[in-house]
Design an enzyme around this catalytic site. Structure first.
Site, PDB file in Angstrom:
ATOM      1  N   ASP A 169       0.867  -1.173   0.000  1.00 41.96           N
ATOM      2  CA  ASP A 169       0.000   0.000   0.000  1.00 41.96           C
ATOM      3  C   ASP A 169       0.913   1.236   0.000  1.00 41.96           C
ATOM      4  O   ASP A 169       2.112   1.120   0.300  1.00 41.96           O
ATOM      5  CB  ASP A 169      -0.884  -0.027   1.255  1.00 41.96           C
ATOM      6  CG  ASP A 169      -1.630   1.266   1.449  1.00 41.96           C
ATOM      7  OD1 ASP A 169      -2.276   1.716   0.491  1.00 41.96           O
ATOM      8  OD2 ASP A 169      -1.557   1.836   2.564  1.00 41.96           O
ATOM      9  N   ASP A 227      -0.207   5.186   0.731  1.00 43.43           N
ATOM     10  CA  ASP A 227      -0.465   6.244   1.720  1.00 43.43           C
ATOM     11  C   ASP A 227      -0.586   5.655   3.116  1.00 43.43           C
ATOM     12  O   ASP A 227      -1.422   4.791   3.374  1.00 43.43           O
ATOM     13  CB  ASP A 227      -1.747   6.995   1.345  1.00 43.43           C
ATOM     14  CG  ASP A 227      -1.582   7.701   0.019  1.00 43.43           C
ATOM     15  OD1 ASP A 227      -0.635   8.488  -0.107  1.00 43.43           O
ATOM     16  OD2 ASP A 227      -2.389   7.442  -0.893  1.00 43.43           O
TER      17      ASP A 227
HETATM   18  C1  XBP Z   1      -5.306   6.234   0.534  1.00 43.73           C
HETATM   19  C2  XBP Z   1      -6.459   6.992   0.054  1.00 43.73           C
HETATM   20  C3  XBP Z   1      -6.303   7.985  -1.021  1.00 43.73           C
HETATM   21  C4  XBP Z   1      -5.512   9.232  -0.679  1.00 43.73           C
HETATM   22  C5  XBP Z   1      -5.729  10.306  -1.709  1.00 43.73           C
HETATM   23  O1  XBP Z   1      -5.100   5.160  -0.304  1.00 43.73           O
HETATM   24  O2  XBP Z   1      -7.541   6.784   0.528  1.00 43.73           O
HETATM   25  O3  XBP Z   1      -7.585   8.381  -1.371  1.00 43.73           O
HETATM   26  O4  XBP Z   1      -5.950   9.765   0.560  1.00 43.73           O
HETATM   27  O5  XBP Z   1      -5.608   9.817  -2.980  1.00 43.73           O
HETATM   28  P1  XBP Z   1      -3.966   4.010  -0.056  1.00 43.73           P
HETATM   29  P2  XBP Z   1      -6.193  10.537  -4.268  1.00 43.73           P
HETATM   30  O6  XBP Z   1      -3.633   3.972   1.414  1.00 43.73           O
HETATM   31  O7  XBP Z   1      -4.622   2.752  -0.531  1.00 43.73           O
HETATM   32  O8  XBP Z   1      -2.781   4.384  -0.903  1.00 43.73           O
HETATM   33  O9  XBP Z   1      -6.590  11.941  -3.886  1.00 43.73           O
HETATM   34  O10 XBP Z   1      -5.056  10.495  -5.270  1.00 43.73           O
HETATM   35  O11 XBP Z   1      -7.388   9.730  -4.709  1.00 43.73           O
HETATM   36 MG    MG Z   2      -3.031   3.283   3.223  1.00 45.28          MG
END
Ligand code: XBP
Ligand code: MG
Length: 252
Positions: A10, A12
């Site tokens: 993953d 973020d």
């Molecule tokens: C995390 C999320 C994303 C980011 C923002 O996803 O929920 O929506 O907050 O991304 P992960 P965008 O942990 O699966 O990476 O604004 O580019 O949609």
């Molecule tokens: Mg995440």
């Protein structure tokens, strides 16, 4: 007994703590620039993280009455500006990788494991983090970059993990997911993957019941002892998570 052949990461909250000082700030910059009277403070953004995907998050805030209504095209335009702001923030180098991430990535790569990305984030935002926080060489080292709108349903749906596995032609039983949130863990679990969770400030209160291992961070060998919150496999994890621990979890 399954062999660990692949690790899907993953982005973020797992590779780096991008949400509070990265995505959140970029959303607020885009709202301000568009003259929208809305700013997401740290706590509000924590609530909104229950909704994955930036466009979906804006839509949710509109639907609950906290932002003026706007058509999908306007949301998409606003989100595109947000992504540009996010890229600039990342290019400033203000979001480092989380402890242990580079160590584990490099060790797994050196051992010939397949590495991939499985994220809800927009591809351009992912690319910025790879370029500025990980290093450009990683564009070629990840065998798949599964991101954003390429699947119909975002996490907690299993789609993005299923997509990555399909692209790699590697069975779920040989793959481990690294996640930081309940939505991420549910997505990996629904795709049939073992999953190790590294919590952060936004996700420490989430329910990870059934996860294979929940730790405060992957940690570094010379760092402080990591806090093992849930460890049904009761392995020898005291100071930091090693590749051998991930292998043992997949072996079962
Ligand atoms: C995390 C999320 C994303 C980011 C923002 O996803 O929920 O929506 O907050 O991304 P992960 P965008 O942990 O699966 O990476 O604004 O580019 O949609
Ligand atoms: Mg995440």
């Amino acid at each position: 007994m399954a062999e660990l052949k692949c690790i899907l990461w993953d982005v973020d909250g797992t590779l780096a703590d991008t949400e509070r000082d990265g995505h959140r700030v970029a959303f607020n910059m885009a709202f301000d620039e568009a003259g929208i009277d809305r700013q997401w403070d740290v706590d509000t953004y924590g609530e909104l993280l229950a909704v994955t995907g930036g466009k979906e998050r804006i839509r949710f805030d509109i639907d609950r009455g906290d932002m003026p209504d706007m058509p999908y095209e306007t949301i998409a335009g606003l989100h595109a500006r947000k992504t540009i702001h996010y890229q600039s923030l990342i290019a400033e180098g203000r979001i480092p990788l989380r402890p242990g991430v580079r160590r584990l990535l490099e060790e797994a790569y050196a051992q010939g494991l397949t590495l991939g990305i499985s994220t809800t984030t927009t591809p351009a935002a992912l690319d910025a983090l790879i370029e500025h926080s990980l290093g450009k060489a990683w564009f070629d080292r990840f065998a798949v970059l599964a991101a954003g709108d390429i699947v119909p349903a975002k996490k907690p749906a299993p789609d993005i993990y299923n997509y990555a596995l399909q692209q790699l032609a590697i069975p779920a039983e040989n793959t481990l997911a690294l996640e930081d949130s309940a939505n991420g863990w549910k997505s990996a679990h629904a795709a049939g993957l073992k999953c190790v969770v590294t919590i952060n400030g936004y996700t420490s209160g989430h329910d990870f019941d059934g996860a294979d291992l929940v730790v405060s961070e992957l940690g570094e060998p010379d760092g402080e002892a990591i806090d093992v919150l849930q460890n049904p496999h009761a392995l020898h994890i005291a100071h930091h998570v090693e590749l051998a621990h991930l292998q043992a979890i997949v072996h079962g």
